[in-house]
Design a protein around this motif. Structure first.
Motif, PDB file in Angstrom:
ATOM      1  N   TRP A 247     -60.586 -34.864   9.438  1.00 18.32           N
ATOM      2  CA  TRP A 247     -60.615 -33.487   7.978  1.00 18.32           C
ATOM      3  C   TRP A 247     -59.754 -34.299   6.988  1.00 18.32           C
ATOM      4  CZ3 TRP A 247     -58.675 -30.178   5.115  1.00 18.32           C
ATOM      5  CH2 TRP A 247     -58.654 -28.480   4.920  1.00 18.32           C
TER       6      TRP A 247
ATOM      7  N   MET B 239     -53.591 -26.670  13.694  1.00 19.77           N
ATOM      8  CA  MET B 239     -54.910 -26.849  14.502  1.00 19.77           C
ATOM      9  C   MET B 239     -55.544 -27.115  15.086  1.00 19.77           C
ATOM     10  SD  MET B 239     -56.556 -23.903  11.988  1.00 19.77           S
ATOM     11  CE  MET B 239     -54.846 -23.667  10.941  1.00 19.77           C
TER      12      MET B 239
ATOM     13  N   LEU C  58     -66.056 -35.254  13.640  1.00 16.94           N
ATOM     14  CA  LEU C  58     -66.133 -33.823  12.768  1.00 16.94           C
ATOM     15  C   LEU C  58     -66.831 -33.653  12.839  1.00 16.94           C
ATOM     16  CD1 LEU C  58     -63.972 -31.741  11.204  1.00 16.94           C
ATOM     17  CD2 LEU C  58     -64.307 -33.250   9.282  1.00 16.94           C
TER      18      LEU C  58
ATOM     19  N   VAL D  94     -68.426 -31.287  15.730  1.00 18.95           N
ATOM     20  CA  VAL D  94     -67.273 -30.070  16.085  1.00 18.95           C
ATOM     21  C   VAL D  94     -68.821 -28.834  15.347  1.00 18.95           C
ATOM     22  CG1 VAL D  94     -65.218 -28.841  16.088  1.00 18.95           C
ATOM     23  CG2 VAL D  94     -65.317 -31.124  16.414  1.00 18.95           C
TER      24      VAL D  94
ATOM     25  N   HIS E  32     -59.789 -21.420  14.778  1.00 16.67           N
ATOM     26  CA  HIS E  32     -60.222 -22.411  15.266  1.00 16.67           C
ATOM     27  C   HIS E  32     -60.160 -22.316  16.666  1.00 16.67           C
ATOM     28  CE1 HIS E  32     -59.829 -23.146  10.519  1.00 16.67           C
ATOM     29  NE2 HIS E  32     -60.673 -24.397  10.942  1.00 16.67           N
TER      30      HIS E  32
ATOM     31  N   THR F 103     -50.977 -27.936   7.715  1.00 12.53           N
ATOM     32  CA  THR F 103     -52.454 -26.697   8.490  1.00 12.53           C
ATOM     33  C   THR F 103     -53.271 -27.508   9.086  1.00 12.53           C
ATOM     34  OG1 THR F 103     -52.173 -25.776   5.828  1.00 12.53           O
ATOM     35  CG2 THR F 103     -54.049 -25.107   7.535  1.00 12.53           C
TER      36      THR F 103
ATOM     37  N   ASN G 229     -72.176 -21.688   6.936  1.00 13.87           N
ATOM     38  CA  ASN G 229     -71.132 -20.350   6.650  1.00 13.87           C
ATOM     39  C   ASN G 229     -69.733 -20.882   6.449  1.00 13.87           C
ATOM     40  OD1 ASN G 229     -70.501 -17.740   7.868  1.00 13.87           O
ATOM     41  ND2 ASN G 229     -69.763 -18.705   9.747  1.00 13.87           N
TER      42      ASN G 229
ATOM     43  N   PHE H 161     -61.627 -18.693   1.051  1.00 13.80           N
ATOM     44  CA  PHE H 161     -60.114 -18.664   1.988  1.00 13.80           C
ATOM     45  C   PHE H 161     -59.428 -19.895   0.272  1.00 13.80           C
ATOM     46  CE2 PHE H 161     -57.345 -21.719   3.898  1.00 13.80           C
ATOM     47  CZ  PHE H 161     -56.193 -20.912   4.573  1.00 13.80           C
TER      48      PHE H 161
ATOM     49  N   TYR I 298     -61.383 -14.364   0.454  1.00 11.24           N
ATOM     50  CA  TYR I 298     -61.143 -14.264   1.879  1.00 11.24           C
ATOM     51  C   TYR I 298     -60.205 -12.926   2.326  1.00 11.24           C
ATOM     52  CZ  TYR I 298     -61.348 -15.999   6.613  1.00 11.24           C
ATOM     53  OH  TYR I 298     -61.238 -16.121   8.094  1.00 11.24           O
TER      54      TYR I 298
ATOM     55  N   GLU J 106     -59.951 -34.957  15.305  1.00  8.11           N
ATOM     56  CA  GLU J 106     -60.680 -34.818  14.258  1.00  8.11           C
ATOM     57  C   GLU J 106     -59.564 -34.390  13.206  1.00  8.11           C
ATOM     58  OE1 GLU J 106     -60.740 -33.857  17.396  1.00  8.11           O
ATOM     59  OE2 GLU J 106     -62.524 -34.218  18.516  1.00  8.11           O
TER      60      GLU J 106
END
Ligand code: HEM
Length: 132
Positions: free
Chosen positions: A97, A129, A42, A45, A84, A125, A52, A60, A71, A93
């Motif tokens: 996460w 992704m 992860l 990536v 993404h 969510t 950032n 967000f 956001y 990944e």
């Protein structure tokens, strides 16, 4: 520290404890991503700096939890899946996460009931992704 388990009244943003707790959660999430070998794929990536990502996930999540829309005030609609697409995200990944976020929620003492509810919402969510 005394952990307050409140019933689910108001927004999840209020329940979690407002901006200081969202910030603590996001900081722990990216610290763990940086430190834990279990989240190495992860981490890979992401770019060299996580600054950032830290700033934007904090902005967000405040809005996503029902708090201030930091956001969208800055960037408009999040379009998370589109944003993404430059990153290769598969089951591995996604799972890292989720595990990283669950660990961060536990370590920053997000109330247990809220952790379960957010875990389900994050899972949907994170599934969305995936792009490989
Ligand atoms: C499923 C696995 C995921 C991976 C591998 C992943 C990876 C990334 C990466 C590499 C970035 C770019 C960071 C940067 O610009 O330095 C990013 C940005 C971001 N991610 Fe994720 N992410 C995942 C899931 C999620 C989920 C579930 C959420 C929300 C709940 C989320 C919210 C965000 C936000 C808000 C940004 C900033 C987008 C922007 O404004 O460009 N991500 N993510």
């Amino acid at each position: 520290m005394q952990i307050q388990e409140k019933p689910p009244a108001g927004t999840p943003f209020d329940w979690i404890g407002g901006e200081p707790k969202v910030e603590a959660l996001v900081e722990r999430f990216y610290d763990l991503m940086d430190l834990e070998p279990a989240y190495a794929q992860l981490r890979a990536v992401h770019g060299t700096s996580l600054d950032n990502a830290r700033q934007r996930l904090f902005w967000f999540l405040c809005g996503w939890l029902g708090g201030p829309q930091h956001y969208t005030d800055r960037f408009g609609h999040p379009m998370l899946r589109a944003r993404h697409l430059p990153f290769a995200i598969g089951d591995l990944e996604r799972d890292q996460w989720m595990a990283c976020m669950r660990q961060a929620m536990e370590e920053t003492h997000v109330p247990q009931q809220l952790r379960v509810a957010l875990g389900d919402a994050f899972q949907k969510t994170a599934d969305w992704m995936r792009n490989k």
